[in-house]
Design an enzyme around this catalytic site. Structure first.
Site, PDB file in Angstrom:
ATOM      1  N   GLY A  42      46.442  33.146  44.911  1.00 50.76           N
ATOM      2  CA  GLY A  42      45.961  32.819  43.700  1.00 50.76           C
ATOM      3  C   GLY A  42      45.084  31.492  43.938  1.00 50.76           C
ATOM      4  O   GLY A  42      44.706  30.821  43.099  1.00 50.76           O
ATOM      5  N   LEU A  79      36.590  46.884  43.904  1.00 48.31           N
ATOM      6  CA  LEU A  79      36.536  48.247  44.380  1.00 48.31           C
ATOM      7  C   LEU A  79      37.976  48.932  44.423  1.00 48.31           C
ATOM      8  O   LEU A  79      38.181  50.052  44.771  1.00 48.31           O
ATOM      9  CB  LEU A  79      35.618  48.563  45.825  1.00 48.31           C
ATOM     10  N   GLY A  80      38.808  47.796  44.196  1.00 42.47           N
ATOM     11  CA  GLY A  80      40.289  48.493  44.435  1.00 42.47           C
ATOM     12  C   GLY A  80      40.965  47.287  44.989  1.00 42.47           C
ATOM     13  O   GLY A  80      40.579  45.925  45.083  1.00 42.47           O
ATOM     14  N   ILE A  81      42.272  47.464  45.722  1.00 40.77           N
ATOM     15  CA  ILE A  81      43.205  46.627  46.102  1.00 40.77           C
ATOM     16  C   ILE A  81      43.468  46.775  47.721  1.00 40.77           C
ATOM     17  O   ILE A  81      43.702  47.700  48.158  1.00 40.77           O
ATOM     18  CB  ILE A  81      44.429  46.474  45.362  1.00 40.77           C
ATOM     19  N   ARG A 103      43.471  15.939  44.763  1.00 37.41           N
ATOM     20  CA  ARG A 103      42.852  16.088  43.645  1.00 37.41           C
ATOM     21  C   ARG A 103      43.559  15.912  42.420  1.00 37.41           C
ATOM     22  O   ARG A 103      43.075  15.356  41.409  1.00 37.41           O
ATOM     23  CB  ARG A 103      42.085  17.589  43.409  1.00 37.41           C
ATOM     24  N   TYR A 160      28.979  21.760  52.806  1.00 36.04           N
ATOM     25  CA  TYR A 160      30.142  21.651  52.067  1.00 36.04           C
ATOM     26  C   TYR A 160      29.888  20.302  51.412  1.00 36.04           C
ATOM     27  O   TYR A 160      29.905  19.150  52.183  1.00 36.04           O
ATOM     28  CB  TYR A 160      31.276  21.830  52.919  1.00 36.04           C
ATOM     29  N   PHE A 217      46.014  39.648  43.468  1.00 33.83           N
ATOM     30  CA  PHE A 217      46.822  38.451  43.605  1.00 33.83           C
ATOM     31  C   PHE A 217      47.624  38.242  45.074  1.00 33.83           C
ATOM     32  O   PHE A 217      48.445  38.876  45.149  1.00 33.83           O
ATOM     33  CB  PHE A 217      47.422  38.106  42.581  1.00 33.83           C
TER      34      PHE A 217
END
EC number: 1.-.-.-
Lengths: 543, 543
Positions: free
Chosen positions: B144, B276-278, B404, B465, B141
């Site tokens: 986020g 795969l990891g951080i 939003r 987009y 994270f």
């Protein structure tokens, strides 16, 4: 060193498609000749050493299991399963100086048992399937110009070695003129691909020094970089899509030019050197054929000043199409030879360093970009030497490999190596590698000339390409191996990469493993096991 | 749609560092307000629907095994193993509209059991080791801001879920001014990284719309693309080096800017989304802070004409720093609102399409490049609308996400999705996706407005987009899911990529697998098994 004395000048649009015949380089119609200056420079003893003729090299009987051979014949037809002496010789190893010296010494141990020539992607899949079933090692082959042992697999534990020559996969499959992409079969030679594209008004812009021989699949599998990389990019930057045949089936990559859909798996196939399977098709970006060009030589007082000028262009622009810088030694040797780049045309200063810039494209854009490049180079202390040295380099640039054979004949050892690092470490790296080569060869009693140039630049760094010339000892393979080991150690100690554009093959494997570390190597090996469970794809190469 | 009515204008140099507090976006000091035009446009019923307050969302008791928790406390200290209600809520899922709707509905099922805040790479290694040992799922994270479910692992078969918030890894480790690179810890927010770099005279040039919240590690793990990608490139193009912590140890990549040493493994880590990891550290290219800029609006008669102009710039240059094109619908909605981009400042024609170009850099270079861009756009039929619409877009560009929340409050459903393809397929792709969204939502009785823009261009293709606005049904999560499925199917049928810059997460997983095929997926899974044998790294994401 003069690379084109008394030989026809060449151009990327005028080269013939050459099928290289080992051990000598290139088109037999344009043989290399020995510039008088070269032999004198290094004090070779002058003994003629042409070595064993290819037809006299003794090869072991083909080892392929009978069942495997029959299956290949059934899949491809008798004509496409080849094991005559000359074909096997012409697919033995590549074109490094040790490769050439080995063949000249009569060593045919790395010859494949059979050469096959599949005619389609499905043929390639079938060959891989047969080889996996019979545990036969598979070597992919386009131009055969590897200089790192990429065509010499470790046959230990295998029932034989099959070289898959993709020569029949030689079509321009499609041009998308809106997206400016072309789909090329992997067996197309660079020269032929360029010929087909030019007929439609396009260029690939990829001109490595191996251009006379190398092919599209090899460019992709080894992450080749060409002499116009400043303008058109490296080959791995040009690729939009790829089709890979593996023993377990097909992988097609490149749904879009760029994406955030997981890791960019194109970069797992680019540089995979045949260990994951065989690339059969590549979709690349193409460009309109340039209608205007300017090539020029520039003088800098020393290498550091020239490197700073190249860095200014790479970081703040604009980029020319070709951008290179010879160090003082390479410049001096070019200038010493009347036909060399910077030679008779050069009314400019002697000493210092020669840079070559080339700008290609549409007329007005070239004029504007050339003016902007000129301003940057002048601000950096450069002095234009005019178009003479630039054109001299441009027209002679594919001739360097032709020079090696006559030098070897005359008892001169000549070999190159290259590396790449960040700008902040470039000067130190050059000193360390030069010292490693010089010290090792001097200790062997064969003091070398070590020349260096920058030929590929990026915002964050640049390549260094070294050319080494010295008299041969009685065992030139061992002589070079010691020098190369010392250079590899220096590159690793400096934290640089073991190769900028020559790949890993077998020759760089140990240094490569140290460069990426055990865990990254495990990841790569896991991919190999997933795609090639029997491990038949180019064993002993890369991983 | 107007994205900054009555709100403070913002700039990449003046944004605060925001710690997002779910479910609403951004800096609480600059709340979104509902432009009158927006509600009227879609005919929402006007019922206020703010949903369950975050403090009232019911969470399950933390499930973490006692031993695992103690080991984490021992490794990091009590302060860095956090499981209070609010911290768990603020690490629950990401910022897609379905994520927000789920939390507003009181659904806290994806909350982590514990949030840990390691202070170093070695801390991260230790956390991974502990989690692997106890079979606890690990979610990396930074900001986020995932909009694809990248923070909502599948906890089936795991003893708990630990979110690893890298907030303490927030240092600018080093700047190499010669190579123009900076080494940034992965927990640095984009805004803070920019602040630290600007203090030294540099910019990263990476400004995604999530800029207020997102962080460096997330940029790398998801292959983010920012609004200045035309000039500075995508994030994956900016990366020179990376350090990855895996359950089996550390991988450090990036010995050189470019290399031919095997596949470029940086591209295996970029886009790996935590499976795969951080990623703990990233070395990126940086640029001198621009001292001059020009932003302008341009009018094109229709989308195809505008797209052709963008293509001309992408293929033949020069590239501006920012380059985007709204379609007729997006342009009309912007123009309909007095504060919108292209609104009151725009004396130019109504109808047609609005393009925004921005050119940033050193003064003279900007002037020259702007003149050259102008010439290309004019040749392509564009008419300059002056700096007003350009500046309006520039200063309001980080405000869209603020809109939003008030729209959802007012019963309006709003969501975005994006894709990328080759230029030759762009028009068809736009038609297919627009039809899929329109047909699905119209069939549900909630006819939408579907707007589209191009915001990232490449020589071979461009992104699309889409923004979709319609009245909410009683079950807006199911309502959007149906529309999104139809859009995904259309993207796949068109052969485009499921995402240009939002990544895969859980939401795009099935479509992603169809895009890359079974064998490529096997290769990726093999890498995961090699680095994360217990499978604890972000399970259910990507692969």
């Amino acid at each position: 060193m003069n690379i084109h004395a008394d030989s026809p000048r060449t151009d990327e649009t005028a080269l013939p498609v050459v099928h290289l015949r080992r051990p000598r380089w290139g088109d037999p119609a344009t043989p290399g000749e020995l510039p008088a200056a070269a032999a004198a420079l290094v004090g070779a003893d002058g003994t003629e050493r042409r070595g064993v003729a290819p037809d006299d090299v003794v090869l072991a009987e083909p080892q392929l299991p009978v069942d495997a051979r029959s299956a290949l014949v059934e899949a491809l037809g008798e004509h496409h399963v080849i094991d005559d002496h000359r074909s096997r010789i012409d697919h033995t190893r590549g074109y490094s100086t040790p490769d050439i010296l080995a063949l000249r010494s009569g060593d045919g141990t790395d010859a494949p048992d059979v050469v096959v020539t599949p005619g389609s992607h499905d043929d390639v899949l079938r060959v891989l399937e047969i080889c996996a079933e019979h545990r036969v090692a598979v070597v992919p082959f386009t131009g055969g110009t590897s200089v790192v042992g990429g065509l010499a697999p470790d046959r230990t534990g295998f029932a034989g070695v099959v070289t898959v020559d993709l020569a029949r996969l030689d079509e321009l499959v499609d041009i998308d003129e809106i997206s400016r992409t072309a789909t090329l079969q992997a067996g197309l030679r660079g020269v032929r691909a360029e010929e087909l594209l030019r007929a439609k008004g396009y260029t690939l812009g990829h001109f490595p020094q191996s251009y006379a021989g190398a092919g599209i699949g090899g460019y992709a599998a080894t992450r080749s970089a060409g002499q116009s990389s400043a303008g058109y990019g490296r080959f791995d930057d040009m690729v939009e899509g790829m089709v890979l045949a593996t023993p377990r089936g097909t992988i097609a990559l490149g749904a879009a030019p760029k994406s955030a859909a997981g890791p960019d798996l194109r970069h797992l196939v680019l540089g995979s050197e045949g260990v994951l399977g065989i690339i059969t098709e590549v979709t690349v970006r193409v460009h309109p054929v340039p209608d205007h060009r300017v090539f020029e030589g520039w003088h800098f007082d020393d290498f550091d000043a020239g490197a700073a000028a190249l860095r200014a262009l790479a970081q703040d622009g604009p980029m020319p199409t070709v951008l290179r810088l010879s160090d003082e030694m390479e410049t001096a040797i070019n200038l010493a030879d009347p036909d060399g780049a910077g030679g008779t045309d050069a009314a400019g200063p002697t000493g210092g360093c020669l840079a070559v810039i080339g700008v290609e494209g549409a007329h007005d854009e070239v004029e504007a970009r050339h003016a902007a490049v000129t301003a940057v180079l002048e601000r950096a202390g450069g002095v234009s030497m005019g178009e003479g040295p630039g054109e001299s380099w441009r027209t002679g640039r594919f001739r360097a490999p032709y020079l090696r054979d006559p030098l070897l004949d005359a008892g001169v050892l000549v070999e190159t190596l290259e590396t790449v690092t960040y700008w902040s470490r470039l000067a130190d790296l050059k000193v360390l590698v030069t010292a490693a080569l010089t010290d090792t060869l001097t200790a062997a009693g064969t003091a070398p000339l070590v020349m260096c140039h920058i030929s590929h630049v990026y915002p964050a760094g640049a390549s260094l390409y070294f050319t080494v010339v010295c008299p041969q000892t009685d065992d030139p393979i061992a002589q070079w191996a010691a020098a190369k080991t010392a250079a590899n150690d220096a590159i690793r100690a400096a934290g640089a990469s073991i190769t900028h554009h020559h790949a890993v093959g077998r020759d760089h494997r140990a240094t490569y493993h140290a460069e990426i570390g055990d865990l990254a190597l495990d990841a790569l090996r896991a991919v190999k096991v997933a795609l090639d469970p029997a491990g038949v794809c180019n064993p002993g190469i890369l991983i």
